[in-house]
Design a protein around this motif. Structure first.
Motif, PDB file in Angstrom:
ATOM      1  N   UNK A  87       0.803  -1.222   0.000  1.00 43.63           N
ATOM      2  CA  UNK A  87       0.000   0.000   0.000  1.00 43.63           C
ATOM      3  C   UNK A  87       0.838   1.276   0.000  1.00 43.63           C
ATOM      4  N   UNK A  88       2.137   1.172  -0.263  1.00 42.41           N
ATOM      5  CA  UNK A  88       3.037   2.322  -0.108  1.00 42.41           C
ATOM      6  C   UNK A  88       2.670   3.492  -1.019  1.00 42.41           C
ATOM      7  N   UNK A  89       2.109   3.221  -2.210  1.00 39.78           N
ATOM      8  CA  UNK A  89       1.744   4.310  -3.107  1.00 39.78           C
ATOM      9  C   UNK A  89       0.391   4.927  -2.752  1.00 39.78           C
ATOM     10  N   UNK A  90      -0.422   4.197  -2.026  1.00 35.06           N
ATOM     11  CA  UNK A  90      -1.768   4.670  -1.703  1.00 35.06           C
ATOM     12  C   UNK A  90      -1.832   5.434  -0.391  1.00 35.06           C
ATOM     13  N   UNK A  91      -0.976   5.069   0.555  1.00 32.79           N
ATOM     14  CA  UNK A  91      -1.003   5.709   1.876  1.00 32.79           C
ATOM     15  C   UNK A  91      -0.844   7.222   1.778  1.00 32.79           C
ATOM     16  N   UNK A  92       0.132   7.757   1.026  1.00 31.10           N
ATOM     17  CA  UNK A  92       0.259   9.218   0.945  1.00 31.10           C
ATOM     18  C   UNK A  92      -0.982   9.896   0.356  1.00 31.10           C
ATOM     19  N   UNK A  93      -1.650   9.241  -0.591  1.00 33.60           N
ATOM     20  CA  UNK A  93      -2.847   9.834  -1.188  1.00 33.60           C
ATOM     21  C   UNK A  93      -3.974   9.932  -0.161  1.00 33.60           C
ATOM     22  N   UNK A 102       1.193  -9.154 -11.222  1.00 37.63           N
ATOM     23  CA  UNK A 102       1.088  -7.730 -11.538  1.00 37.63           C
ATOM     24  C   UNK A 102       1.386  -7.546 -13.018  1.00 37.63           C
ATOM     25  N   UNK A 103       0.837  -6.483 -13.596  1.00 37.27           N
ATOM     26  CA  UNK A 103       1.161  -6.163 -14.988  1.00 37.27           C
ATOM     27  C   UNK A 103       2.368  -5.237 -15.053  1.00 37.27           C
ATOM     28  N   UNK A 132      -2.933  -2.816  -6.186  1.00 36.27           N
ATOM     29  CA  UNK A 132      -2.205  -1.750  -5.492  1.00 36.27           C
ATOM     30  C   UNK A 132      -0.903  -1.410  -6.211  1.00 36.27           C
ATOM     31  N   UNK A 133      -0.332  -2.385  -6.913  1.00 33.56           N
ATOM     32  CA  UNK A 133       0.872  -2.140  -7.701  1.00 33.56           C
ATOM     33  C   UNK A 133       0.523  -1.603  -9.087  1.00 33.56           C
ATOM     34  N   UNK A 185      -6.162   4.557  -8.969  1.00 30.55           N
ATOM     35  CA  UNK A 185      -7.557   4.185  -9.153  1.00 30.55           C
ATOM     36  C   UNK A 185      -8.168   3.609  -7.894  1.00 30.55           C
ATOM     37  N   UNK A 186      -7.420   2.770  -7.194  1.00 26.27           N
ATOM     38  CA  UNK A 186      -7.898   2.173  -5.947  1.00 26.27           C
ATOM     39  C   UNK A 186      -8.061   3.253  -4.881  1.00 26.27           C
ATOM     40  N   UNK A 187      -7.072   4.150  -4.790  1.00 33.02           N
ATOM     41  CA  UNK A 187      -7.142   5.223  -3.794  1.00 33.02           C
ATOM     42  C   UNK A 187      -8.319   6.152  -4.078  1.00 33.02           C
TER      43      UNK A 187
END
Length: 298
Positions: free
Chosen positions: A59-65, A180-181, A278-279, A284-286
């Motif tokens: 979740x490292x990319x989503x937490x800051x958002x 993951x893609x 999440x990767x 989009x998820x955030x």
């Protein structure tokens, strides 16, 4: 008493895009659970639950958002994963045990008005928490997961379950890459490998697929009871499944049909990516999380 394994801290040095301060809570039997806790303490909590065989690094990319939008981002590592303690035997783990550990932690944290963001095993645990204490949850955002209750295992999952049981090697980072893609960097693959410094430390990751209640399983009655609660859950419930996940494709349909908060919810969407969305599509998820939180009045 289970034998507790604690991953050496140096294994987590220089993790990319993971600057978050560690927090720990001691559970029953002395098991130490790690969690991220970012953002204002009086902000509405967004509880981010990871799946198998990942950890809160996911979740490292989503937490800051989430934090930038004014919410409190809380992301624990399930027992057996990440910086949380591991148990040395597969038999030390059970579905009910994971739910009990996480419930104990949520109650100790006294989280209220929670927006649950969950995927994979994060949904198996998280949705059971919603069913056990619906008064604590204000909304749910579900991606690539579910709450199976004895259905036949999809072929792709049956293949994965057999691999986890019988493969002589279990390369965690490479497993994440295959689902993951986006091409993960070497440092990112290493970060997913980091929690598992020994064969015994992988016991939880190895057993998780076999604990999913697909087919005959001891957890099925508990799943059916949880569904009875979800069929009365009228708070916002958003599905944002991905378009390239062979295991969970189409799994959102039953939630849209059976969960009142998911019916006629205009926030449902399809995200672009494979199983670990999440990767592949963290923005989009955030966005789904933040829009659902607003819909819940938070």
């Amino acid at each position: 008493m289970p034998t507790i394994i604690r991953t050496p801290e140096e294994r987590f040095a220089n993790l990319p895009d993971y600057p978050f301060a560690p927090h720990y809570h001691e559970l029953t039997d002395g098991i130490r659970l790690h969690y991220i806790d970012e953002g204002p303490r009086d902000g509405s909590p967004v509880l981010m639950l990871h799946g198998e065989p990942s950890w809160s690094f996911l979740y490292r990319f989503m937490i800051p958002q989430v934090v930038e939008a004014g919410y409190r981002a809380v992301a624990p590592d399930l027992v057996g994963f990440g910086k949380s303690d591991k148990l040395s035997r597969k038999s030390d783990y059970s579905y009910a045990g994971h739910v009990a550990w996480m419930r104990e932690w949520v109650e100790a944290m006294d989280l209220q008005d929670i927006v649950l963001a969950c995927q994979d095993w994060g949904s198996l645990v998280g949705l059971r928490l919603v069913a056990a204490m619906p008064e604590r949850f204000a909304a749910v955002v579900l991606s690539n997961g579910g709450l199976p209750a004895g259905q036949e295992a999809p072929p792709a999952f049956a293949k994965w379950r057999n691999f986890s049981k019988w493969s002589p090697v279990f390369p965690i980072g490479k497993i994440l890459q295959r689902a993951t893609t986006r091409e993960l960097s070497k440092a990112e693959v290493a970060a997913y490998d980091a929690p598992f410094h020994s064969r015994a430390s992988k016991a939880g990751a190895r057993i998780f697929p076999s604990l999913v209640p697909l087919g005959e399983n001891v957890a099925v009655p508990d799943q059916l009871a949880a569904w009875e609660v979800l069929e009365r859950f009228d708070k916002p419930f958003t599905c944002c499944f991905s378009d390239q996940d062979p295991i969970t494709r189409g799994g959102d349909a039953q939630f849209r049909e059976r969960v009142p908060g998911a019916r006629n919810n205009d926030l449902h969407r399809t995200l672009s990516g494979h199983h670990f969305i999440q990767e592949d599509d963290p923005h989009g998820f955030a966005a789904a999380i933040l829009e659902t939180a607003k819909k819940a009045g938070l």
